[in-house]
Write an enzyme that holds these catalytic residues in place. Structure first.
Site, PDB file in Angstrom:
ATOM      1  N   ASP A 287       0.976  -1.419  -0.032  1.00 23.06           N
ATOM      2  CA  ASP A 287       0.045   0.132  -0.065  1.00 23.06           C
ATOM      3  C   ASP A 287       0.850   1.204   0.134  1.00 23.06           C
ATOM      4  OD1 ASP A 287      -2.917  -1.564   1.005  1.00 23.06           O
ATOM      5  OD2 ASP A 287      -1.219  -2.346   1.470  1.00 23.06           O
TER       6      ASP A 287
ATOM      7  N   ASP B 102      -1.781  -2.863  -3.897  1.00 24.63           N
ATOM      8  CA  ASP B 102      -2.008  -1.522  -3.709  1.00 24.63           C
ATOM      9  C   ASP B 102      -0.854  -0.798  -4.220  1.00 24.63           C
ATOM     10  OD1 ASP B 102      -4.767  -2.030  -3.506  1.00 24.63           O
ATOM     11  OD2 ASP B 102      -4.999  -0.919  -1.964  1.00 24.63           O
TER      12      ASP B 102
ATOM     13  N   TYR C  28      -1.556   4.477  -6.166  1.00 26.22           N
ATOM     14  CA  TYR C  28      -2.709   5.110  -5.876  1.00 26.22           C
ATOM     15  C   TYR C  28      -3.149   6.115  -6.828  1.00 26.22           C
ATOM     16  CZ  TYR C  28      -3.054   2.495  -1.524  1.00 26.22           C
ATOM     17  OH  TYR C  28      -3.165   1.481  -0.486  1.00 26.22           O
TER      18      TYR C  28
ATOM     19  N   ASN D 280      -6.698  -4.121  -4.509  1.00 26.09           N
ATOM     20  CA  ASN D 280      -7.787  -3.529  -5.163  1.00 26.09           C
ATOM     21  C   ASN D 280      -7.825  -2.271  -5.987  1.00 26.09           C
ATOM     22  OD1 ASN D 280      -7.602  -3.076  -2.149  1.00 26.09           O
ATOM     23  ND2 ASN D 280      -9.211  -1.726  -2.721  1.00 26.09           N
TER      24      ASN D 280
ATOM     25  N   HIS E 223      -3.133  -9.603  -1.228  1.00 22.87           N
ATOM     26  CA  HIS E 223      -3.346  -8.507  -0.819  1.00 22.87           C
ATOM     27  C   HIS E 223      -4.277  -8.262   0.565  1.00 22.87           C
ATOM     28  CE1 HIS E 223      -3.776  -3.901  -0.843  1.00 22.87           C
ATOM     29  NE2 HIS E 223      -5.157  -4.199  -1.055  1.00 22.87           N
TER      30      HIS E 223
ATOM     31  N   HIS F  14     -10.135  -2.667   7.614  1.00 20.79           N
ATOM     32  CA  HIS F  14     -11.009  -3.489   6.668  1.00 20.79           C
ATOM     33  C   HIS F  14     -11.410  -4.897   7.753  1.00 20.79           C
ATOM     34  CE1 HIS F  14     -10.548  -0.933   3.286  1.00 20.79           C
ATOM     35  NE2 HIS F  14      -9.412  -1.048   3.457  1.00 20.79           N
TER      36      HIS F  14
ATOM     37  N   HIS G  37      -3.385  -4.333   2.408  1.00 19.68           N
ATOM     38  CA  HIS G  37      -4.841  -3.939   2.425  1.00 19.68           C
ATOM     39  C   HIS G  37      -5.336  -2.951   3.713  1.00 19.68           C
ATOM     40  CE1 HIS G  37      -8.920  -3.780   0.784  1.00 19.68           C
ATOM     41  NE2 HIS G  37      -9.579  -4.304   1.824  1.00 19.68           N
ATOM     42  N   ASP G  38      -5.001  -3.479   4.781  1.00 18.27           N
ATOM     43  CA  ASP G  38      -5.316  -2.602   6.031  1.00 18.27           C
ATOM     44  C   ASP G  38      -3.903  -1.775   6.200  1.00 18.27           C
ATOM     45  OD1 ASP G  38      -7.601  -2.480   7.081  1.00 18.27           O
ATOM     46  OD2 ASP G  38      -7.365  -4.535   8.109  1.00 18.27           O
ATOM     47  N   HIS G  39      -3.986  -0.419   6.218  1.00 21.43           N
ATOM     48  CA  HIS G  39      -2.614   0.453   6.365  1.00 21.43           C
ATOM     49  C   HIS G  39      -2.203   0.285   7.720  1.00 21.43           C
ATOM     50  CE1 HIS G  39      -4.289   2.771   2.633  1.00 21.43           C
ATOM     51  NE2 HIS G  39      -4.160   1.425   2.480  1.00 21.43           N
TER      52      HIS G  39
END
Length: 332
Positions: free
Chosen positions: A50, A83, A86, A121, A215, A224, A250-252
């Site tokens: 991410d 990710d 962005y 995603n 991810h 999430h 996914h979770d930052h």
């Protein structure tokens, strides 16, 4: 049927997912890449996710510390948990975001190694095919991104899994975002065949350490949380095949959760740039060993006997370390 399911989890799931179809199309075997260990037989790598924001949101600061730790550990390669760009992936192979968010950010000598990446995603919101294109490797030879594939060193086998197609919401909640589903003739068969390929690879693996990278999180207390589709379909395959680590973004945040039903360690490294979301789900959760709602990355060091996982913040400070012995089957 019960006996069949015990012997072959993915095949059982295949019959369920395809809702009564009496046949299925076998997918191509996952592409494999060989990556040798160091001369002493060990392996070390960094994990970040991410991240792609043209250096903003402390991406450059995280990259600097990755370079420092990467040199210290003499890493073999870097794993990206998705990710990568962005907010909406890349527009094409010529998108300047690739160089501005990757080539010009991860400039340390120690990071001039192979990067193995999966799609997230946000990557699917853009031109997903662009990130998979060999043309990007001509721009920066470090880049290798495929939907699902295997990296094998002999010591460790790492299976990269395309988790975005598992998530129902990306197919149903399309009011705010669209996704690049070109090439998906049947989502159900895609998932079923992928599960079959993952299970086959895990069953045939003779590696000391079995690692799966995706991810999305299977277990997370971050924004999430648990992704229910992965808990339903992918987790049983991992549990049945002695997987040591599942790594995701996914979770930052950075987090470490032990599975309560198997030896699997769930490791989230999705803090490569924008973080500090502030919403946390259940810090009293069973198996939770570490959670940090901030920027950073993770290192993995493996040998035939031991594995060591270390989480670092944006300043390179060690936040959490964990070691396990393969021989003793216990952790400290």
């Amino acid at each position: 049927m019960a006996v069949l399911c015990k012997k072959n989890v993915a095949l059982c799931l295949l019959f369920t997912i395809t809702s009564g179809l009496c046949f299925f199309h076998s997918s191509a075997e996952l592409q494999r890449f060989e990556h040798p260990t160091k001369s002493d037989g060990s392996l070390s790598f960094l994990v970040v996710g991410d991240w792609g924001r043209r250096g903003a949101f402390n991406q450059s600061q995280v990259a600097h510390q990755m370079g420092r730790i990467g040199e210290k550990l003499d890493i073999n390669f870097v794993v990206s948990t998705g990710d990568n760009f962005y907010d909406d992936g890349l527009t094409s192979e010529q998108d300047t975001a690739f160089e501005e968010s990757f080539t010009k950010v991860y400039t340390a000598n120690s990071l001039q190694k192979q990067w193995y990446s999966v799609l997230g995603n946000h990557d699917y919101r853009g031109n997903a095919e662009a990130q998979l294109s060999p043309l990007l490797r001509k721009i920066d030879s470090r880049w290798l991104c495929l939907r699902s594939f295997i990296v094998n060193s002999g010591l460790a086998e790492i299976i990269f899994v395309d988790t975005t197609p598992f998530v129902n919401a990306y197919f149903t909640d399309t009011k705010d975002h669209t996704y690049d589903w070109r090439g998906f003739h049947s989502r159900k068969l895609y998932i079923a065949n992928l599960l079959k390929d993952v299970e086959l690879a895990l069953k045939e693996s003779t590696a000391k350490w079995k690692i799966v990278v995706g991810h999305h999180a299977i277990k997370s207390v971050g924004h999430h949380g648990d992704i229910k589709e992965l808990s339903k379909w992918l987790l049983p395959v991992l549990q049945a095949n002695n997987v040591d680590f599942y790594m995701n973004g996914h979770d930052h945040c950075l987090e470490h959760i032990s599975d309560t039903n198997s030896p699997i360690q769930f490791l989230t490294s999705g803090a490569g740039s924008k973080a500090w979301r502030g919403d946390i789900k259940g810090l009293n959760r069973g198996g939770l060993k570490f959670f940090y709602d901030g920027q950073g990355f993770m290192s993995v060091q493996l040998n035939k006997m031991d594995a060591e996982i270390i989480f670092y913040d944006v300043f390179g400070k060690i936040l959490h370390s964990w070691r396990t012995s393969k021989q003793l089957h216990q952790s400290t």
